[in-house]
Design a protein around this motif. Structure first.
Motif, short mmCIF file in Angstrom:
data_model
loop_
_atom_site.label_atom_id
_atom_site.label_comp_id
_atom_site.label_asym_id
_atom_site.label_seq_id
_atom_site.Cartn_x
_atom_site.Cartn_y
_atom_site.Cartn_z
N MET A 15 0.52 -22.88 -18.21
CA MET A 15 1.64 -23.50 -17.47
C MET A 15 1.27 -23.82 -16.02
SD MET A 15 4.12 -23.68 -19.64
CE MET A 15 5.58 -23.86 -18.64
N THR A 16 0.01 -23.62 -15.67
CA THR A 16 -0.37 -23.81 -14.27
C THR A 16 -0.08 -25.22 -13.78
OG1 THR A 16 -2.13 -22.19 -14.56
CG2 THR A 16 -2.26 -23.61 -12.62
N ALA A 17 -0.46 -26.20 -14.58
CA ALA A 17 -0.25 -27.60 -14.16
C ALA A 17 1.23 -27.92 -14.02
CB ALA A 17 -0.90 -28.54 -15.17
N MET A 18 2.06 -27.44 -14.94
CA MET A 18 3.49 -27.72 -14.87
C MET A 18 4.13 -27.06 -13.64
SD MET A 18 6.40 -27.18 -17.80
CE MET A 18 5.57 -28.36 -18.87
N CYS A 19 3.70 -25.84 -13.32
CA CYS A 19 4.22 -25.16 -12.13
C CYS A 19 3.84 -25.93 -10.86
CB CYS A 19 3.69 -23.73 -12.06
SG CYS A 19 4.36 -22.64 -13.32
N ASP A 20 2.61 -26.44 -10.85
CA ASP A 20 2.16 -27.21 -9.69
C ASP A 20 3.03 -28.45 -9.50
OD1 ASP A 20 0.18 -25.42 -9.19
OD2 ASP A 20 -1.41 -26.57 -10.16
N VAL A 21 3.33 -29.13 -10.61
CA VAL A 21 4.16 -30.34 -10.54
C VAL A 21 5.57 -29.99 -10.06
CG1 VAL A 21 5.26 -32.16 -11.89
CG2 VAL A 21 2.85 -31.59 -12.29
#
Length: 210
Positions: A15-21
């Motif tokens: 979920m790292t990318a989604m949290c960044d977004v």
């Protein structure tokens, strides 16, 4: 024949990318949001089902309500450059010189309600002190000293000079305000050939029909 049992592995999603977004979007909305400025003369507008929105630019608002001294009128302009130009014209007409710093500070004030002679003191105040009760008591609008009429005239002139278009006007009156005071503002606009203006109302739900 013996069945082969497949080992079950727990599925995982990165979920790292989604949290960044999500954090990027949150940061964007915080940085681009415009904080609502406190109103120096709060009024409770009459309810209406009309959903027409007022323009975000090229608009001047006359707010009519009551404060500690009775019925008062405040004036506001949406565009900073029009505020600055109108202030310079008002100062020249009254023999008051405003510094570049004072003009720049005034251009940040969306709505005000003091005589021209008290503007320097108002501009020097912090935003919190400026909007305290009793600080702004209204713009003179009587027959002997009608500064409001001049603000309307100079704001219109500034709009034509800077934007090459007529300024739109809106009247924002308290729901409990007596009609004669609203009528007085309407007459003042019509005296300057301003026959089209908006009345600010609060949105209410439409009645249900069977």
């Amino acid at each position: 024949m013996a069945k082969i049992k497949m080992s079950k592995k727990a599925a995982s999603i990165d979920m790292t990318a989604m949290c960044d977004v999500a954090f990027l979007l949150l940061t964007f909305f915080i940085l681009t949001a415009t904080a609502k400025q406190p109103e120096p003369l709060p009024v409770q507008t009459p309810a209406s089902t009309v959903q027409t929105k007022l323009p975000e630019t090229g608009l001047a608002t006359l707010t009519v309500g009551k404060n500690s001294v009775g019925e008062s009128v405040f004036f506001g302009m949406k565009d900073r450059d029009i505020r600055a130009a109108a202030l310079e014209s008002m100062g020249q007409s009254r023999g008051i010189t405003f510094t570049e710093k004072e003009i720049a500070q005034f251009s940040l004030i969306e709505e005000f309600g003091v005589p021209v002679s008290g503007l320097k003191q108002l501009i020097a105040m912090s935003n919190a002190n400026r909007n305290k009760s009793g600080v702004q008591l209204g713009i003179p609008a009587d027959s002997l000293n009608n500064e409001l009429k001049d603000w309307i005239m100079y704001a219109r002139k500034a709009s034509i000079d800077l934007k090459d278009k007529e300024l739109d006007f809106a009247i924002k009156g308290d729901a409990k305000q007596q009609y004669p005071q609203i009528r007085k503002i309407m007459d003042m606009l019509q005296d300057q050939k301003i026959n089209n203006f908006s009345l600010v109302t609060g949105l209410r739900a439409k009645p249900k029909t069977n």
